[in-house]
Scaffold this motif. Structure first.
Motif, PDB file in Angstrom:
ATOM      1  N   ASN A 101       0.821  -1.251   0.099  1.00 52.73           N
ATOM      2  CA  ASN A 101       0.049   0.024  -0.002  1.00 52.73           C
ATOM      3  C   ASN A 101       0.848   1.328  -0.030  1.00 52.73           C
ATOM      4  OD1 ASN A 101       0.705   0.527   2.610  1.00 52.73           O
ATOM      5  ND2 ASN A 101      -1.049  -0.601   3.421  1.00 52.73           N
ATOM      6  N   PHE A 136      -4.748   8.510   1.968  1.00 52.40           N
ATOM      7  CA  PHE A 136      -4.702   7.347   0.862  1.00 52.40           C
ATOM      8  C   PHE A 136      -3.608   6.491   1.300  1.00 52.40           C
ATOM      9  CE2 PHE A 136      -7.027  10.512  -1.572  1.00 52.40           C
ATOM     10  CZ  PHE A 136      -7.868   9.710  -2.259  1.00 52.40           C
ATOM     11  N   ALA A 139      -4.241   3.082   0.472  1.00 51.16           N
ATOM     12  CA  ALA A 139      -4.634   2.332  -0.773  1.00 51.16           C
ATOM     13  C   ALA A 139      -3.462   1.753  -1.526  1.00 51.16           C
ATOM     14  CB  ALA A 139      -5.007   3.816  -1.764  1.00 51.16           C
ATOM     15  N   TYR A 140      -3.767   0.940  -2.605  1.00 49.00           N
ATOM     16  CA  TYR A 140      -2.691   0.382  -3.276  1.00 49.00           C
ATOM     17  C   TYR A 140      -2.555   0.724  -4.677  1.00 49.00           C
ATOM     18  CZ  TYR A 140      -2.908  -3.363   0.102  1.00 49.00           C
ATOM     19  OH  TYR A 140      -2.590  -4.113   1.381  1.00 49.00           O
ATOM     20  N   GLU A 143      -5.148   1.332  -7.150  1.00 44.40           N
ATOM     21  CA  GLU A 143      -6.319   2.151  -7.102  1.00 44.40           C
ATOM     22  C   GLU A 143      -5.950   3.824  -7.119  1.00 44.40           C
ATOM     23  OE1 GLU A 143      -8.244  -0.413  -3.608  1.00 44.40           O
ATOM     24  OE2 GLU A 143      -6.498   0.679  -2.954  1.00 44.40           O
ATOM     25  N   LEU A 144      -4.784   4.134  -7.692  1.00 40.66           N
ATOM     26  CA  LEU A 144      -4.482   5.210  -7.728  1.00 40.66           C
ATOM     27  C   LEU A 144      -4.366   5.821  -9.044  1.00 40.66           C
ATOM     28  CD1 LEU A 144      -1.323   5.374  -5.210  1.00 40.66           C
ATOM     29  CD2 LEU A 144      -3.758   5.859  -4.723  1.00 40.66           C
TER      30      LEU A 144
END
Length: 267
Positions: A101, A136, A139-140, A143-144
């Motif tokens: 992440n 974020f 988040a991985y 996903e960005l």
């Protein structure tokens, strides 16, 4: 691999290159000889065509490659704490670990430096806040957006609190709106954190907008062809980007850059 030499003799200079040249084993002369001084806290852009040695110069400053001739000196700013480095490097691609992440991608240089966990957590949180990604952390990469991935890469470079930030065309692959926004955010970071920044770009417009000084490099082997001080007062914003002053600087820099492209295939 040998690291750039440290120098404490010139408190105002963060980076000093003297007679630096790089010739690869293939015989290709990529760079130099190059003489360059970058003051502590200065924002300098290296501008030039593909293959002129801009990225090579950054790698030599970072100690990721060894010059064939000449010397690279970095000024010494006191004793470093564990997990801190003189240099942070932002590459052309974010190069994020897809299985990790955002928090753990930013943690990587601190983990390699064996920084204490509590200290690392605080520094990661601060770095993510600086680049606008505090929400974020979990988040991985998948996903960005592209701009957010580059912000993660920037946070990973900042988390070690470097004196010198080297940036190798970090925004080249982004759409114009995202690139403009990241340009503005980078200037804000530079003003607030007082880092020395050496920024490689192909874009005249980006170099003039960001920099205190633009170094125009010749075609390979790269040398300094021209140098411009961008004297517009800080802070800069959209009013500068649309000003007659900005347009005049861009025309002047473009004129100096044109000979570097003369005779290149496809130019």
């Amino acid at each position: 691999m040998a690291e750039p030499a440290l120098s404490g003799s010139d408190a105002g200079s963060a980076v000093r290159l003297r007679g630096v040249a790089k010739t690869y084993d293939s015989g290709v002369a990529a760079l130099g000889p190059l003489d360059l001084d970058v003051a502590s806290g200065e924002f300098v852009s290296l501008l030039g065509p593909s293959g002129c040695g801009k990225s090579t110069a950054l790698r030599l400053i970072a100690g990721l490659a060894t010059p064939s001739a000449g010397t690279v000196e970095l000024s010494h700013h006191g004793t470093e704490q564990r997990g801190s480095h003189r240099i942070g490097f932002v590459f052309q691609e974010p190069t994020l670990m897809p299985w990790a992440n955002v928090r753990d991608n930013v943690r990587l240089p601190l983990k390699l430096a064996h920084a204490p966990a509590a200290d690392a957590d605080a520094r990661i949180a601060a770095a993510l806040d600086q680049v606008g990604l505090a929400d974020f952390a979990g988040a991985y990469p998948r996903e960005l957006s592209g701009g957010m991935k580059m912000r993660v890469s920037l946070a990973r470079a900042l988390v070690t609190d470097p004196d010198i930030l080297l940036m190798d065309e970090p925004f080249a692959a982004l759409d114009e709106i995202t690139r403009f926004r990241l340009n503005n955010d980078l200037l804000s970071l530079w003003r607030n954190l007082h880092k020395t920044v050496i920024f490689v770009t192909h874009s005249v417009f980006e170099s003039v907008y960001l920099s205190q000084r633009v170094i125009v490099m010749t075609a390979r082997p790269g040398r300094i062809g021209a140098e411009f001080r961008i004297t517009s007062p800080e802070p800069r914003g959209e009013e500068f980007r649309t000003s007659a002053e900005y347009a005049a600087f861009c025309r002047e820099v473009s004129g100096a850059l044109a000979p570097s492209y003369a005779g290149q295939a496809g130019a």
